[in-house]
Design a protein around this motif. Structure first.
Motif, PDB file in Angstrom:
ATOM      1  N   VAL A  37       8.299 -15.762 -23.483  1.00  9.52           N
ATOM      2  CA  VAL A  37       9.349 -16.119 -22.680  1.00  9.52           C
ATOM      3  C   VAL A  37       9.673 -17.483 -23.210  1.00  9.52           C
ATOM      4  O   VAL A  37       8.932 -18.348 -24.069  1.00  9.52           O
ATOM      5  CB  VAL A  37       9.068 -16.262 -21.088  1.00  9.52           C
ATOM      6  N   SER A  38      10.596 -18.225 -22.411  1.00  6.87           N
ATOM      7  CA  SER A  38      11.131 -19.667 -22.890  1.00  6.87           C
ATOM      8  C   SER A  38      10.358 -20.431 -22.233  1.00  6.87           C
ATOM      9  O   SER A  38       9.666 -20.154 -21.026  1.00  6.87           O
ATOM     10  CB  SER A  38      12.815 -19.835 -22.386  1.00  6.87           C
ATOM     11  N   THR A  41      11.658 -20.768 -18.478  1.00  6.33           N
ATOM     12  CA  THR A  41      10.941 -19.758 -17.507  1.00  6.33           C
ATOM     13  C   THR A  41       9.750 -20.236 -17.143  1.00  6.33           C
ATOM     14  O   THR A  41       9.384 -20.163 -16.097  1.00  6.33           O
ATOM     15  CB  THR A  41      11.152 -18.563 -18.390  1.00  6.33           C
ATOM     16  N   ILE A  54      13.890 -14.089 -11.963  1.00  4.10           N
ATOM     17  CA  ILE A  54      12.761 -13.720 -12.867  1.00  4.10           C
ATOM     18  C   ILE A  54      12.050 -12.662 -12.626  1.00  4.10           C
ATOM     19  O   ILE A  54      11.851 -12.584 -11.349  1.00  4.10           O
ATOM     20  CB  ILE A  54      11.570 -15.170 -13.051  1.00  4.10           C
ATOM     21  N   THR A  58       7.662 -10.408 -15.569  1.00  4.80           N
ATOM     22  CA  THR A  58       7.912 -11.655 -16.336  1.00  4.80           C
ATOM     23  C   THR A  58       6.774 -12.731 -15.710  1.00  4.80           C
ATOM     24  O   THR A  58       6.171 -13.474 -16.260  1.00  4.80           O
ATOM     25  CB  THR A  58       9.219 -12.089 -16.600  1.00  4.80           C
TER      26      THR A  58
END
Length: 359
Positions: A37-38, A41, A54, A58
């Motif tokens: 993920v980034s 996030t 979200i 995740t």
């Protein structure tokens, strides 16, 4: 470190290998790479942003990546954003080196942990320069607030640097009413409870050996003695109030004057005084509690519980003072400015008091 990629559906996801004994702290980017993920996030998950969109799956991946890598958020960075830290300061003039008063630290620490805070402790031994430096350091660390404590109950001048923080006085109070929140022991209630131990056992002629040292405890414990006698319908007799230095030698030295007053029981200002009185009474051939009953104050365990017979006394509520100070600082307990909050001093009954034969 990043070592390979694996397929997750049609998406290539980098994998971070967690290594024991890594040379640097785990970064937010490494967590993001492991979770696929980034970094934004990961930040949202760590900071538990409720409105962030979200997916649960995740969030789970991020949580597992954090656990696998042993990631720890940067507390100082969070402090800069929020303007406060998860620390509570405690500045004391001798609490840490005083066995029974050290319970103030224990109580404050337990209560702080309960609410997600850690305690920063500075023991100054009354050194004003050290005190100022300690408060300044705590302000630099942006502590949530500061508990300012003394090892015995007394009035105290509030340091100017302390006024830059949210603070609560513990076991002390400002001589200027309405200027500082404070939590102190209820000396009068404690004195009343000590005297009532003797009254309940049938004693009516009760002496009180008070201290010669001016202090809130001196006045409060005498007032409690008077209140207990009044409630029992017994007239106060000033001749039954003696004064002595508040240590073992003081209690021992008061024995002769005490025996001239033909009393069946005595309440001592503190346990050290009672310990000296034990020696004086025995040298006069008297037995405790058969000939004379004795009650102390403080409940210093190294003294009270190990005298023979064990001493009935009243506890100074040091643990609860520390805990109450933290609750007051966090806004969980009422914190009036006009007067100090008083914490009850519980009675501890042991074998130094028996039913009076003349009752």
């Amino acid at each position: 470190m990043i070592s390979q990629e694996k397929n997750s559906g049609n998406v290539a996801v980098p994998v971070v290998q967690a290594k024991m004994g890594r040379a640097h702290p785990v970064t937010l980017r490494e967590v993001a790479e492991l979770a696929g993920v980034s970094t934004a996030t990961v930040s949202l998950v760590i900071n538990k942003k409720k409105n962030a969109r979200i997916a649960d799956e995740t969030r789970q991946r991020v949580t597992e990546a954090i656990a696998e890598l042993g990631y720890r958020p940067n507390a100082m960075a969070k402090t800069l954003v929020s303007g406060t830290s998860k620390f509570i300061g405690l500045v004391a003039d001798g609490v840490a080196t005083t066995p029974f008063a050290g319970q103030i630290i224990h109580g404050a620490q337990d209560e702080a942990w309960k609410h997600g805070y850690a305690l920063l402790i500075a023991n100054t031994e009354g050194n004003q320069d050290l005190e100022e430096d300690a408060i300044a350091m705590m302000l630099e660390y942006k502590v949530r607030g500061i508990l300012y404590s003394t090892w015995f109950h007394r009035p105290t001048e509030v340091p100017e640097t302390l006024r830059e923080a949210d603070f609560v006085l513990v076991n002390c109070f400002s001589p200027e009413p309405g200027t500082a929140r404070a939590v102190v022991p209820d000396e009068a209630q404690g004195g009343q409870s000590a005297t009532e131990i003797l009254l309940r056992s049938g004693h009516r002629r009760i002496a009180f050996i008070n201290t010669t040292t001016p202090a809130p405890a001196r006045d409060g414990r005498l007032q409690g003695y008077k209140d207990a006698l009044e409630s029992a319908g017994i007239a106060f007799d000033a001749d039954l109030v003696l004064e002595a230095y508040p240590d073992q030698e003081g209690g021992y030295g008061a024995t002769d004057d005490l025996l001239k007053r033909n009393v069946s029981a005595v309440y001592c200002y503190n346990d050290r005084m009672a310990m000296g009185l034990y020696d004086g009474l025995r040298e006069n051939g008297l037995s405790i509690p058969d000939d004379i009953a004795v009650v102390g104050f403080d409940n210093q365990e190294v003294i009270a519980a190990h005298l023979r017979p064990p001493l009935s006394t009243v506890s100074l509520p040091h643990y609860e003072l520390g805990a109450a100070g933290v609750r007051m600082l966090l806004g969980l307990d009422a914190a009036p400015l006009e007067s100090a909050v008083k914490i009850a001093c519980p009675a501890v009954e042991r074998a130094s008091v028996a039913v009076h034969s003349a009752a």
